[in-house]
Design an enzyme around this catalytic site. Structure first.
Site, PDB file in Angstrom:
ATOM      1  N   GLU A  14      15.771 -14.388  -0.518  1.00  0.00           N
ATOM      2  CA  GLU A  14      16.187 -15.445   0.422  1.00  0.00           C
ATOM      3  C   GLU A  14      15.265 -16.645   0.304  1.00  0.00           C
ATOM      4  O   GLU A  14      15.706 -17.791   0.253  1.00  0.00           O
ATOM      5  CB  GLU A  14      16.103 -14.924   1.857  1.00  0.00           C
ATOM      6  CG  GLU A  14      17.370 -14.363   2.433  1.00  0.00           C
ATOM      7  CD  GLU A  14      17.159 -14.035   3.898  1.00  0.00           C
ATOM      8  OE1 GLU A  14      16.725 -14.935   4.678  1.00  0.00           O
ATOM      9  OE2 GLU A  14      17.396 -12.878   4.263  1.00  0.00           O
ATOM     10  N   ASP A  24       0.831  -1.190   0.000  1.00  0.00           N
ATOM     11  CA  ASP A  24       0.000   0.000   0.000  1.00  0.00           C
ATOM     12  C   ASP A  24       0.879   1.258   0.000  1.00  0.00           C
ATOM     13  O   ASP A  24       1.889   1.332   0.698  1.00  0.00           O
ATOM     14  CB  ASP A  24      -0.883  -0.014   1.260  1.00  0.00           C
ATOM     15  CG  ASP A  24      -1.911   1.083   1.279  1.00  0.00           C
ATOM     16  OD1 ASP A  24      -2.741   1.125   0.356  1.00  0.00           O
ATOM     17  OD2 ASP A  24      -1.887   1.901   2.222  1.00  0.00           O
TER      18      ASP A  24
END
Length: 558
Positions: A282, A232
């Site tokens: 990751e 957002d």
């Protein structure tokens, strides 16, 4: 409750686009994905309280599988006072009881993955709720206390007694962007910044504690199996360090957009997205599947947007320039060309969108259902990814006559104006039947839907439209199936064809010709023969007004 819209036979027999599509690689599934935005509160209610919930989303997955989308984006479901329906987050690592709990969220993710869907969740890093523990601590400690106020933008007021806001910025929801607090000793005290409502204090991203906290939030949800995040206000986070006055303080409220250059799009923001991208990488390194970051990036030009989707930042950013374009062939062509030039060159893909939970619904915005149908077919024919807001596949118009007493949008309650309010596109979906609640909620003694549904929703139920081969629903369904089966859609090149001024026509890869007539008068089709798919009746050799169509490229003349 779900029997009215689920047909278990065909759903089981039809694999999802992500299972069938050879041109959507697992590692970069997002490049061509079509994601369905689920406004959880208005999707489907499983408990009878009149509010949609996570169990309702889970019950609706077979419907979405049959529609043919690749994944879902869930609007905020976190614990919240619901001042702005979840975009005021009180706890980023839990589920609001009105929507379920973490166990139900886990079941939803598991079921979605079993059915071939990706699951994205909304994250709100620019601001939190005034009920968040950090903000409550900041209020309690006072101006001379500990470090809690440094997590927000607290400042002394101007004027002899500090009675004036620290600067002249306005909230996007109307009124000043500052609220003065009463200190623990009962005296008027400092002011805090909120670029939305006073219940949504802006976080101070110049404090490293804030960045560290959100890295933990990302990992919390990634460990629970989410496939990515919709961010957002992704141009927010950092403000100009001096918080100076703006030459046009009311610009944000007037535009209902991130316009103030002192409050948005600061260069330091890009460092956050690099950090978040590294966290996602990751997890990708563990199994080879990308975790997606898609940003709500509202900026002036496609070139500015391109800075957010560089290879080490966000994977995608919503391309709002088509959403805001008027129904005009020349404007649409320029928007598409700008996107192809500026966004595609970054290595990202363009992320097309026609509507979302903050916008007037497409049918109403274009003032014609035929135009909305044509725009949908155009969007799904363009290179890149696409996001579809719930109810667009039903051709829902905006509900424009909600009474003042039922409106919940803080824009209305803060400004007193109905201009730009968002309740009309958030009315709970109609699933079945002839009267409210239209299958949205069911059971004995159920509550009314949290926003009232108009009687004319009966013409837009999923039950009715799925049974009508000429409906909006079947247009989306058929377009998504073709898109999933044709390598030249999603990926592939776009080459413009010569066409009359009111028409856009282009070739996608070597496999498809697409054309849209923005005018009201029929014109010759760019290719002979019957189209593979059209947004309305389309006789061979003719492209009627306000109509889009797709043809096999082997029909291309010359």
């Amino acid at each position: 409750m779900i029997d009215a819209f689920v047909d278990d036979g065909p759903v089981q027999n039809e694999p999802s686009p992500s299972e069938r599509s050879e041109h959507t690689a697992q590692q970069q599934w997002w490049r061509t994905a079509v994601i369905y935005e689920v406004y959880v509160r208005s999707f489907l209610d499983s408990t009878g309280d009149g509010i949609g919930d996570l169990a309702g989303v889970r019950a609706g997955l077979p419907y979405l599988k049959r529609l043919g989308v690749d994944g879902i984006w869930l609007n905020p479901f976190y614990p919240s006072p619901q001042y702005d329906h979840g975009y005021d987050v009180a706890d980023y690592c839990d589920v609001d009881p009105v929507y379920g709990d973490l166990a139900e969220f886990g079941r939803l993710v598991d079921d979605a993955h079993r059915q071939g869907f990706k699951v994205l969740i909304d994250i709100v890093p620019n601001h939190c709720s005034s009920k968040h523990p950090w903000f409550l601590q900041a209020l309690a400690e006072g101006p001379d206390g500990g470090p809690a106020r440094c997590r927000f933008h607290f400042a002394e007021g101007r004027g002899a007694g500090g009675e004036l806001p620290p600067n002249n910025w306005h909230s996007m929801f109307g009124g000043p962007a500052w609220t003065r607090v009463t200190e623990p000793d009962g005296t008027p005290g400092q002011w805090y910044l909120h670029l939305f409502g006073p219940e949504q204090p802006d976080l101070n991203w110049r404090n490293p504690e804030v960045g560290g906290y959100f890295e933990q939030v990302l990992r919390f949800w990634l460990d629970r199996g989410v496939d990515g995040f919709r961010i957002d206000v992704a141009t927010g986070l950092f403000k100009h360090p001096g918080l100076p006055d703006s030459p046009d303080p009311a610009a944000d409220a007037r535009a209902r957009d991130t316009v103030n250059p002192l409050a948005w799009n600061q260069p330091e923001t890009h460092g956050v997205w690099r950090t978040w991208r590294a966290v996602c990488e990751e997890y990708t390194a563990r199994d080879g599947i990308d975790r997606l970051l898609v940003g709500e990036v509202s900026v002036r030009t496609p070139a500015e947007q391109a800075a957010y989707v560089r290879p080490d930042e966000l994977h995608q950013a919503f391309f709002f320039h088509m959403l805001t374009a008027p129904w005009d062939a020349a404007v649409f062509r320029r928007v598409i060309q700008d996107a192809l030039r500026d966004i595609a060159d970054t290595g990202s893909t363009i992320t097309w969108v026609l509507n979302n939970h903050d916008q007037v619904r497409t049918v109403t915005r274009y003032a014609a259902a035929a135009r909305a149908r044509a725009a949908a077919l155009l969007m799904l024919s363009l290179p890149g990814a696409a996001y579809v807001y719930q109810g667009e596949e039903l051709g829902l118009p905006e509900v424009v006559d909600l009474p003042d007493e039922v409106l919940t949008d803080p824009i209305f309650h803060r400004s007193g104006s109905r201009v730009g309010i968002r309740d009309g596109c958030r009315v709970p979906l109609p699933w079945s039947g002839h009267m409210s609640p239209f299958g949205f909620t069911s059971g004995e003694g159920v509550a009314k839907p949290w926003l009232p549904q108009p009687t004319w929703f009966a013409a837009h139920t999923t039950e009715r439209l799925m049974a009508d081969p000429g409906s909006f629903w079947h247009l989306y369904h058929d377009a998504l199936r073709l898109r999933a089966s044709l390598p030249s859609l999603g990926n592939g090149t776009l080459r413009w064809l010569e066409s009359p001024p009111q028409v856009l026509a282009f070739v996608r890869g070597d496999g498809l010709v697409c054309a849209v007539n923005f005018g009201d008068v029929p014109c010759p089709a760019p290719v002979p023969g019957t189209p593979l798919l059209a947004s309305g009746p389309c006789p061979p050799g003719t492209l009627p007004g306000s109509t889009a169509a797709w043809w096999a490229a082997d029909s291309l003349m010359g």
